[in-house]
Design a protein around this motif. Structure first.
Motif, PDB file in Angstrom:
ATOM      1  N   UNK A 198       1.132  -1.039   0.030  1.00  0.00           N
ATOM      2  CA  UNK A 198      -0.468  -0.066   0.079  1.00  0.00           C
ATOM      3  C   UNK A 198       0.526   1.430   0.095  1.00  0.00           C
ATOM      4  N   UNK A 199       2.274   1.195   1.207  1.00  0.00           N
ATOM      5  CA  UNK A 199       2.767   1.966   0.287  1.00  0.00           C
ATOM      6  C   UNK A 199       4.005   2.101  -0.064  1.00  0.00           C
ATOM      7  N   UNK A 200       3.804   1.451  -1.244  1.00  0.00           N
ATOM      8  CA  UNK A 200       5.064   1.193  -2.334  1.00  0.00           C
ATOM      9  C   UNK A 200       6.902   0.727  -1.846  1.00  0.00           C
ATOM     10  N   UNK A 201       6.567  -0.074  -1.323  1.00  0.00           N
ATOM     11  CA  UNK A 201       8.164  -0.242  -0.244  1.00  0.00           C
ATOM     12  C   UNK A 201       8.626  -1.473  -0.899  1.00  0.00           C
ATOM     13  N   UNK A 202       9.314  -1.174  -1.438  1.00  0.00           N
ATOM     14  CA  UNK A 202      10.017  -2.092  -2.440  1.00  0.00           C
ATOM     15  C   UNK A 202      10.141  -3.495  -1.375  1.00  0.00           C
ATOM     16  N   UNK A 203      11.130  -3.138  -0.271  1.00  0.00           N
ATOM     17  CA  UNK A 203      11.211  -4.329   0.610  1.00  0.00           C
ATOM     18  C   UNK A 203      10.356  -5.973   0.326  1.00  0.00           C
ATOM     19  N   UNK A 251      -2.959 -10.224  -1.105  1.00  0.00           N
ATOM     20  CA  UNK A 251      -1.832 -10.584  -2.011  1.00  0.00           C
ATOM     21  C   UNK A 251      -2.231  -9.940  -3.974  1.00  0.00           C
ATOM     22  N   UNK A 252      -3.357 -10.417  -3.831  1.00  0.00           N
ATOM     23  CA  UNK A 252      -3.601 -10.027  -5.219  1.00  0.00           C
ATOM     24  C   UNK A 252      -3.518  -7.985  -5.452  1.00  0.00           C
ATOM     25  N   UNK A 253      -3.827  -7.279  -4.106  1.00  0.00           N
ATOM     26  CA  UNK A 253      -4.908  -6.238  -4.623  1.00  0.00           C
ATOM     27  C   UNK A 253      -2.861  -5.527  -3.965  1.00  0.00           C
ATOM     28  N   UNK A 254      -2.378  -6.349  -3.295  1.00  0.00           N
ATOM     29  CA  UNK A 254      -0.467  -5.864  -3.153  1.00  0.00           C
ATOM     30  C   UNK A 254      -0.084  -5.604  -4.276  1.00  0.00           C
ATOM     31  N   UNK A 255      -0.394  -6.676  -4.773  1.00  0.00           N
ATOM     32  CA  UNK A 255       0.431  -7.149  -6.211  1.00  0.00           C
ATOM     33  C   UNK A 255       0.011  -5.516  -7.704  1.00  0.00           C
ATOM     34  N   UNK A 256      -1.199  -5.554  -7.113  1.00  0.00           N
ATOM     35  CA  UNK A 256      -1.987  -4.486  -8.229  1.00  0.00           C
ATOM     36  C   UNK A 256      -1.761  -3.362  -8.109  1.00  0.00           C
ATOM     37  N   UNK A 257      -1.442  -3.122  -6.080  1.00  0.00           N
ATOM     38  CA  UNK A 257      -1.244  -2.213  -6.273  1.00  0.00           C
ATOM     39  C   UNK A 257       0.818  -1.581  -6.792  1.00  0.00           C
ATOM     40  N   UNK A 258       1.232  -2.211  -6.592  1.00  0.00           N
ATOM     41  CA  UNK A 258       2.787  -2.314  -6.477  1.00  0.00           C
ATOM     42  C   UNK A 258       2.632  -1.854  -8.196  1.00  0.00           C
ATOM     43  N   UNK A 259       1.956  -2.930  -9.454  1.00  0.00           N
ATOM     44  CA  UNK A 259       2.541  -3.159 -10.633  1.00  0.00           C
ATOM     45  C   UNK A 259       0.994  -1.857 -11.236  1.00  0.00           C
ATOM     46  N   UNK A 260       0.350  -0.689 -10.179  1.00  0.00           N
ATOM     47  CA  UNK A 260      -0.756   0.157 -10.820  1.00  0.00           C
ATOM     48  C   UNK A 260      -1.689   0.358 -11.263  1.00  0.00           C
ATOM     49  N   UNK A 261      -2.200  -1.193 -10.880  1.00  0.00           N
ATOM     50  CA  UNK A 261      -3.322  -1.821 -12.058  1.00  0.00           C
ATOM     51  C   UNK A 261      -4.407  -1.257 -11.162  1.00  0.00           C
ATOM     52  N   UNK A 262      -5.805  -0.910 -11.959  1.00  0.00           N
ATOM     53  CA  UNK A 262      -6.651  -0.069 -10.868  1.00  0.00           C
ATOM     54  C   UNK A 262      -7.457  -1.456 -11.351  1.00  0.00           C
ATOM     55  N   UNK A 263      -7.634  -2.380 -11.553  1.00  0.00           N
ATOM     56  CA  UNK A 263      -8.372  -3.156 -11.614  1.00  0.00           C
ATOM     57  C   UNK A 263      -7.299  -5.009 -12.003  1.00  0.00           C
ATOM     58  N   UNK A 264      -7.895  -5.917 -11.609  1.00  0.00           N
ATOM     59  CA  UNK A 264      -7.606  -6.876 -12.042  1.00  0.00           C
ATOM     60  C   UNK A 264      -7.889  -7.388 -12.983  1.00  0.00           C
ATOM     61  N   UNK A 265      -6.394  -7.871 -13.681  1.00  0.00           N
ATOM     62  CA  UNK A 265      -6.616  -8.507 -15.123  1.00  0.00           C
ATOM     63  C   UNK A 265      -7.356  -9.223 -14.766  1.00  0.00           C
ATOM     64  N   UNK A 266      -8.754 -10.077 -15.938  1.00  0.00           N
ATOM     65  CA  UNK A 266      -9.371 -10.882 -16.410  1.00  0.00           C
ATOM     66  C   UNK A 266      -8.222 -12.138 -16.409  1.00  0.00           C
ATOM     67  N   UNK A 267      -8.426 -13.513 -15.311  1.00  0.00           N
ATOM     68  CA  UNK A 267      -8.365 -14.716 -15.601  1.00  0.00           C
ATOM     69  C   UNK A 267      -6.392 -14.730 -14.296  1.00  0.00           C
ATOM     70  N   UNK A 268      -6.040 -14.058 -14.576  1.00  0.00           N
ATOM     71  CA  UNK A 268      -5.126 -13.876 -13.623  1.00  0.00           C
ATOM     72  C   UNK A 268      -4.882 -14.739 -12.803  1.00  0.00           C
ATOM     73  N   UNK A 269      -3.190 -15.687 -12.575  1.00  0.00           N
ATOM     74  CA  UNK A 269      -3.202 -17.085 -11.304  1.00  0.00           C
ATOM     75  C   UNK A 269      -2.527 -15.783 -11.158  1.00  0.00           C
ATOM     76  N   UNK A 270      -2.063 -16.779  -9.117  1.00  0.00           N
ATOM     77  CA  UNK A 270      -0.858 -15.572  -8.645  1.00  0.00           C
ATOM     78  C   UNK A 270       0.441 -15.689  -9.229  1.00  0.00           C
ATOM     79  N   UNK A 271       0.139 -16.671 -10.131  1.00  0.00           N
ATOM     80  CA  UNK A 271       2.089 -16.255 -10.771  1.00  0.00           C
ATOM     81  C   UNK A 271       2.338 -15.585 -12.085  1.00  0.00           C
TER      82      UNK A 271
END
Length: 264
Positions: free
Chosen positions: A201-206, A225-245
């Motif tokens: 949420x704070x974009x800390x790359x650690x 975890x999905x929300x955290x990834x989206x926050x770092x990637x700058x994604x406004x919404x989740x890409x359809x069909x994406x897995x953790x990988x």
């Protein structure tokens, strides 16, 4: 509601163990009903010699009248009564109920009395302190207590405190980030995930390497975890069909070697 119906509801709150669903249905019905009669009975119960009655009085007063579009009926008065109770309360269950009630009311006058219980030997009570301080997370006065509870011996206490500071709170400072980073290797997975969410949420790359590792280890990653990834990637919404990988691969590609060891 007839007077006898109110009496019956109050009696139902005492008929079972504290955590019984039927008893809590009665508590919630009394909160929803509200009014001076309910308030007066709950306030009187705070002086009862029976711990369960005192606990139920606090449970009711903490959210009396609250509902969709309906604020607490008498927050200042309820706060004063609950503080008075806690100044001399010795029973952990009663104290925990009163602390949680004060958290719901969010009157800053309660903070000193909340802090009195932060080192209590009972983990249930310390969890109530974590909840109460989390309700005040916008007040910097709550942060030292939450940081202390983030290293508590009890995993549930650490979990709530980490969630409060990292997710509920928006403050971004070196101290907050350090406190969250210290929980990235917590023995309790839920605490680790809350720390990941708070740092992302704070974009800390650690958080990057441990987030990637966790995404790859879970077949169906938790939403945080999905929300955290989206926050770092700058994604406004989740890409359809994406897995953790997919998220892990995208994070590697986006930061291209910046997935540094979590202690750096």
């Amino acid at each position: 509601m007839k007077k006898q119906d109110l009496v019956t509801l109050f009696e139902r709150t005492l008929a079972c163990d504290y955590d019984d669903d039927s008893a809590w249905e009665a508590v919630n019905a009394l909160r929803k009903r509200g009014g001076r009669e309910v308030f007066g009975t709950a306030a009187q119960w705070l002086k009862s010699p029976r711990p369960l009655e005192r606990a139920r009085g606090a449970d009711i007063l903490g959210q009396i009248g609250v509902g969709p579009g309906r604020p607490h009926e008498s927050p200042a008065e309820a706060c004063e009564l609950l503080i008075e109770l806690l100044l001399n309360e010795q029973h952990p269950r009663v104290a925990a109920s009163a602390l949680i009630a004060l958290g719901h009311i969010e009157d800053s006058r309660a903070l000193p009395v909340i802090y009195r219980f932060i080192g209590h030997e009972d983990a249930v009570l310390r969890h109530a302190v974590a909840f109460a301080l989390g309700c005040f997370v916008k007040d910097p006065a709550s942060h030292p207590g939450l940081m202390l509870l983030m290293i508590d011996a009890d995993q549930d206490v650490r979990d709530w405190a980490t969630f409060s500071l990292g997710d509920l709170g928006d403050l971004d400072s070196p101290r907050v980030r350090e406190a969250l980073a210290a929980r990235l290797d917590d023995a309790f997975e839920s605490v680790r995930i809350e720390a990941i969410a708070g740092l992302a949420k704070r974009h800390d790359l650690r958080v990057l390497s441990v987030l990637i590792e966790t995404l790859e280890s879970q077949e169906d990653p938790e939403q945080k975890l999905i929300d955290a990834a989206c926050a770092l990637l700058g994604l406004g919404r989740e890409p359809a069909g994406w897995t953790g990988l997919d998220y892990a691969e995208a994070l590697r590609a986006r930061f291209n070697g910046e997935a540094t060891p979590k202690w750096q």
